[in-house]
Write a protein that holds these residues in place. Structure first.
Motif, PDB file in Angstrom:
ATOM      1  N   ALA A  71      28.113 -29.913   1.072  1.00 15.84           N
ATOM      2  CA  ALA A  71      28.555 -31.256   1.465  1.00 15.84           C
ATOM      3  C   ALA A  71      28.063 -31.707   2.829  1.00 15.84           C
ATOM      4  CB  ALA A  71      30.086 -31.328   1.426  1.00 15.84           C
ATOM      5  N   GLY A  72      27.256 -30.884   3.499  1.00 14.10           N
ATOM      6  CA  GLY A  72      26.781 -31.265   4.827  1.00 14.10           C
ATOM      7  C   GLY A  72      27.853 -31.218   5.890  1.00 14.10           C
ATOM      8  N   ILE A  73      28.955 -30.534   5.601  1.00 15.32           N
ATOM      9  CA  ILE A  73      30.082 -30.481   6.527  1.00 15.32           C
ATOM     10  C   ILE A  73      29.839 -29.404   7.585  1.00 15.32           C
ATOM     11  CG2 ILE A  73      32.548 -29.975   6.757  1.00 15.32           C
ATOM     12  CD1 ILE A  73      32.835 -30.931   3.827  1.00 15.32           C
ATOM     13  N   HIS A  74      30.038 -29.770   8.842  1.00 18.82           N
ATOM     14  CA  HIS A  74      29.898 -28.826   9.950  1.00 18.82           C
ATOM     15  C   HIS A  74      31.286 -28.373  10.390  1.00 18.82           C
ATOM     16  CE1 HIS A  74      28.690 -26.948  13.661  1.00 18.82           C
ATOM     17  NE2 HIS A  74      29.394 -27.821  14.379  1.00 18.82           N
TER      18      HIS A  74
ATOM     19  N   LEU B 195      37.750 -26.841  -3.131  1.00 16.45           N
ATOM     20  CA  LEU B 195      37.511 -26.254  -1.809  1.00 16.45           C
ATOM     21  C   LEU B 195      36.976 -27.317  -0.853  1.00 16.45           C
ATOM     22  CD1 LEU B 195      37.173 -24.011   0.268  1.00 16.45           C
ATOM     23  CD2 LEU B 195      35.007 -23.410  -0.835  1.00 16.45           C
ATOM     24  N   ILE B 196      35.969 -28.077  -1.282  1.00 18.00           N
ATOM     25  CA  ILE B 196      35.397 -29.106  -0.416  1.00 18.00           C
ATOM     26  C   ILE B 196      36.448 -30.147  -0.058  1.00 18.00           C
ATOM     27  CG2 ILE B 196      33.675 -30.935  -0.256  1.00 18.00           C
ATOM     28  CD1 ILE B 196      32.547 -28.064  -0.086  1.00 18.00           C
ATOM     29  N   PHE B 197      37.253 -30.530  -1.042  1.00 20.14           N
ATOM     30  CA  PHE B 197      38.285 -31.533  -0.764  1.00 20.14           C
ATOM     31  C   PHE B 197      39.329 -30.982   0.201  1.00 20.14           C
ATOM     32  CE2 PHE B 197      42.026 -34.215  -2.100  1.00 20.14           C
ATOM     33  CZ  PHE B 197      41.539 -35.377  -1.526  1.00 20.14           C
ATOM     34  N   ALA B 198      39.681 -29.696   0.058  1.00 18.60           N
ATOM     35  CA  ALA B 198      40.651 -29.087   0.965  1.00 18.60           C
ATOM     36  C   ALA B 198      40.151 -29.115   2.408  1.00 18.60           C
ATOM     37  CB  ALA B 198      40.935 -27.646   0.543  1.00 18.60           C
ATOM     38  N   LEU B 199      38.853 -29.027   2.579  1.00 17.28           N
ATOM     39  CA  LEU B 199      38.273 -29.008   3.917  1.00 17.28           C
ATOM     40  C   LEU B 199      38.123 -30.400   4.521  1.00 17.28           C
ATOM     41  CD1 LEU B 199      35.460 -26.353   3.310  1.00 17.28           C
ATOM     42  CD2 LEU B 199      37.654 -25.992   4.472  1.00 17.28           C
ATOM     43  N   THR B 200      38.214 -31.439   3.710  1.00 22.42           N
ATOM     44  CA  THR B 200      37.928 -32.791   4.206  1.00 22.42           C
ATOM     45  C   THR B 200      39.080 -33.772   4.054  1.00 22.42           C
ATOM     46  OG1 THR B 200      36.989 -33.432   2.060  1.00 22.42           O
ATOM     47  CG2 THR B 200      35.472 -32.571   3.703  1.00 22.42           C
ATOM     48  N   THR B 201      40.186 -33.361   3.474  1.00 23.31           N
ATOM     49  CA  THR B 201      41.295 -34.290   3.239  1.00 23.31           C
ATOM     50  C   THR B 201      41.739 -34.962   4.540  1.00 23.31           C
ATOM     51  OG1 THR B 201      42.102 -32.961   1.397  1.00 23.31           O
ATOM     52  CG2 THR B 201      43.648 -34.509   2.370  1.00 23.31           C
ATOM     53  N   ASN B 202      41.853 -36.283   4.525  1.00 27.13           N
ATOM     54  CA  ASN B 202      42.418 -36.991   5.667  1.00 27.13           C
ATOM     55  C   ASN B 202      43.255 -38.161   5.163  1.00 27.13           C
ATOM     56  OD1 ASN B 202      40.605 -39.465   5.583  1.00 27.13           O
ATOM     57  ND2 ASN B 202      39.089 -37.830   5.773  1.00 27.13           N
TER      58      ASN B 202
ATOM     59  N   ASP C 213      33.094 -41.149  -3.845  1.00 30.73           N
ATOM     60  CA  ASP C 213      33.652 -40.016  -3.106  1.00 30.73           C
ATOM     61  C   ASP C 213      33.042 -38.740  -3.668  1.00 30.73           C
ATOM     62  OD1 ASP C 213      36.225 -39.682  -1.102  1.00 30.73           O
ATOM     63  OD2 ASP C 213      35.881 -37.879  -2.297  1.00 30.73           O
ATOM     64  N   ILE C 214      33.035 -37.702  -2.879  1.00 25.41           N
ATOM     65  CA  ILE C 214      32.452 -36.428  -3.311  1.00 25.41           C
ATOM     66  C   ILE C 214      33.338 -35.708  -4.323  1.00 25.41           C
ATOM     67  CG2 ILE C 214      33.496 -35.059  -1.457  1.00 25.41           C
ATOM     68  CD1 ILE C 214      30.859 -33.493  -1.282  1.00 25.41           C
ATOM     69  N   ASN C 215      34.640 -36.041  -4.341  1.00 23.26           N
ATOM     70  CA  ASN C 215      35.595 -35.311  -5.164  1.00 23.26           C
ATOM     71  C   ASN C 215      35.959 -36.075  -6.430  1.00 23.26           C
ATOM     72  OD1 ASN C 215      38.603 -34.613  -5.916  1.00 23.26           O
ATOM     73  ND2 ASN C 215      37.786 -32.843  -4.844  1.00 23.26           N
ATOM     74  N   ALA C 216      35.659 -35.479  -7.585  1.00 21.51           N
ATOM     75  CA  ALA C 216      35.887 -36.156  -8.866  1.00 21.51           C
ATOM     76  C   ALA C 216      37.364 -36.404  -9.140  1.00 21.51           C
ATOM     77  CB  ALA C 216      35.286 -35.334 -10.006  1.00 21.51           C
ATOM     78  N   HIS C 217      38.233 -35.528  -8.644  1.00 17.89           N
ATOM     79  CA  HIS C 217      39.668 -35.681  -8.916  1.00 17.89           C
ATOM     80  C   HIS C 217      40.231 -36.936  -8.246  1.00 17.89           C
ATOM     81  CE1 HIS C 217      39.438 -31.816 -10.761  1.00 17.89           C
ATOM     82  NE2 HIS C 217      39.239 -31.166  -9.623  1.00 17.89           N
ATOM     83  N   VAL C 218      39.855 -37.164  -6.988  1.00 14.95           N
ATOM     84  CA  VAL C 218      40.383 -38.355  -6.308  1.00 14.95           C
ATOM     85  C   VAL C 218      39.727 -39.623  -6.846  1.00 14.95           C
ATOM     86  CG1 VAL C 218      41.013 -37.072  -4.244  1.00 14.95           C
ATOM     87  CG2 VAL C 218      38.788 -38.195  -4.343  1.00 14.95           C
ATOM     88  N   VAL C 219      38.475 -39.529  -7.290  1.00 21.48           N
ATOM     89  CA  VAL C 219      37.817 -40.693  -7.895  1.00 21.48           C
ATOM     90  C   VAL C 219      38.547 -41.091  -9.174  1.00 21.48           C
ATOM     91  CG1 VAL C 219      35.708 -41.515  -9.013  1.00 21.48           C
ATOM     92  CG2 VAL C 219      35.561 -40.257  -6.863  1.00 21.48           C
ATOM     93  N   ALA C 220      38.975 -40.104  -9.947  1.00 18.99           N
ATOM     94  CA  ALA C 220      39.718 -40.393 -11.176  1.00 18.99           C
ATOM     95  C   ALA C 220      41.034 -41.097 -10.859  1.00 18.99           C
ATOM     96  CB  ALA C 220      39.977 -39.104 -11.947  1.00 18.99           C
ATOM     97  N   ARG C 221      41.709 -40.643  -9.810  1.00 19.40           N
ATOM     98  CA  ARG C 221      42.975 -41.283  -9.448  1.00 19.40           C
ATOM     99  C   ARG C 221      42.737 -42.705  -8.928  1.00 19.40           C
ATOM    100  NH1 ARG C 221      47.372 -40.002  -4.711  1.00 19.40           N
ATOM    101  NH2 ARG C 221      48.678 -41.770  -5.260  1.00 19.40           N
ATOM    102  N   ALA C 222      41.677 -42.873  -8.139  1.00 22.85           N
ATOM    103  CA  ALA C 222      41.359 -44.205  -7.620  1.00 22.85           C
ATOM    104  C   ALA C 222      41.065 -45.173  -8.754  1.00 22.85           C
ATOM    105  CB  ALA C 222      40.162 -44.117  -6.670  1.00 22.85           C
ATOM    106  N   THR C 223      40.370 -44.679  -9.774  1.00 19.66           N
ATOM    107  CA  THR C 223      40.022 -45.522 -10.924  1.00 19.66           C
ATOM    108  C   THR C 223      41.265 -46.018 -11.643  1.00 19.66           C
ATOM    109  OG1 THR C 223      37.978 -44.249 -11.199  1.00 19.66           O
ATOM    110  CG2 THR C 223      38.686 -45.593 -13.066  1.00 19.66           C
TER     111      THR C 223
END
Length: 280
Positions: free
Chosen positions: A28-31, A75-82, A152-162
């Motif tokens: 994800a390019g996350i530092h 995992l990626i979503f856990a690291l970026t949730t805000n 968004d990078i996370n399919a789960h939150v995209v589904a909820r947004a939809t």
């Protein structure tokens, strides 16, 4: 019911943290600076417990295996949730409604495209807030070629947004008149977006640090509270790519703690603390 296995912080090693850093960067390019070691433990240990894997080593082996492909998203979503909320940083939506959309109306009514991008939409409050602002300034927008790309990078939150369904506490930031105009109550007491406004947002999964299968350009792009996760070079590369996707005179909205350090090189002019305009 089986109790979740516990994960001791003493079992979380430097090697585990380095592995998470590597995954975050590659996927994800996350530092993740060294100062985030404790945060990573806090966020990722929850996933280890949820899956009853017992150790970070076992979790990281799983998440990097073919069977762990879906868990990699978690995992990626856990690291970026805000935090996300409706009309967060309301000055952006006021600017969109009073300046940007009125400039788009005549062009769109003449048969041309109108496009706005919510580049990190999370569970959807940002793109739905954009849609309400658009519909207020341009009530018949949904009958024209006007769309809001929400990614968004996370399919789960995209589904909820939809789905566009939110609890009563989630929609407290939406004016009462707008809730009545754009939403309906569900049998469970939630609020659901309904009517023409649902035709505006198009939700897609997209990694901002991968290739973009996006045609055309945008009159406005919201990319807020995202680059805080990236290192300087990744951040500047993203700013340039976003600037390249703006129409001449288009606007880029960033988070309250963010600044486009390469504005001049990217062809952007800062017109407010968190608003940039692409030069003609």
């Amino acid at each position: 019911m089986k109790d979740h296995m516990t994960v001791s912080e003493s079992e979380y090693t430097d090697a585990d943290f380095q592995k998470v850093r590597q995954i975050a960067r590659e996927k994800a390019g996350i530092h993740l600076p060294a100062t985030k070691k404790a945060l990573v433990y806090s966020r990722v240990s929850r996933r280890v417990r949820e899956l009853d894997l017992g150790s970070f080593q076992a979790y990281l082996s799983f998440v990097t295996s073919p069977a762990g492909e879906d868990e990699m998203q978690n995992l990626i979503f856990a690291l970026t949730t805000n935090v996300t909320s409706f009309f967060r940083e309301k000055s952006h939506f006021d600017h969109l409604e009073s300046i940007v959309v009125p400039q788009m109306i005549s062009r769109v009514r003449a048969g041309k495209r109108g496009r706005i991008w919510s580049a990190a939409c999370s569970t959807g409050p940002e793109p739905w807030s954009i849609a309400m602002s658009v519909m207020t300034a341009f009530p018949d927008a949904a009958t024209h070629d006007f769309r809001i790309l929400a990614t968004d990078i996370n399919a789960h939150v995209v589904a909820r947004a939809t789905e566009g369904v939110y609890g009563a506490e989630d929609v407290e930031g939406i004016p009462t008149a707008w809730k009545a105009q754009f939403m309906e109550r569900t049998p469970s007491g939630d609020y659901r977006f309904t009517g023409p406004i649902r035709r505006l947002p198009a939700f897609r999964v997209l990694n901002l640090n991968a290739s973009w299968p996006i045609q055309g350009s945008f009159s406005a792009i919201f990319c807020r509270n995202v680059v805080i996760y990236f290192d300087d070079s990744t951040r500047e590369h993203l700013w340039q790519r976003l600037a390249d996707k703006l129409d001449p005179g288009g606007f880029l909205y960033v988070g309250h703690s963010e600044r486009v350090s390469c504005a001049n090189q990217c062809g952007l002019t800062q017109v407010a603390p968190t608003i940039y305009r692409k030069d003609h």
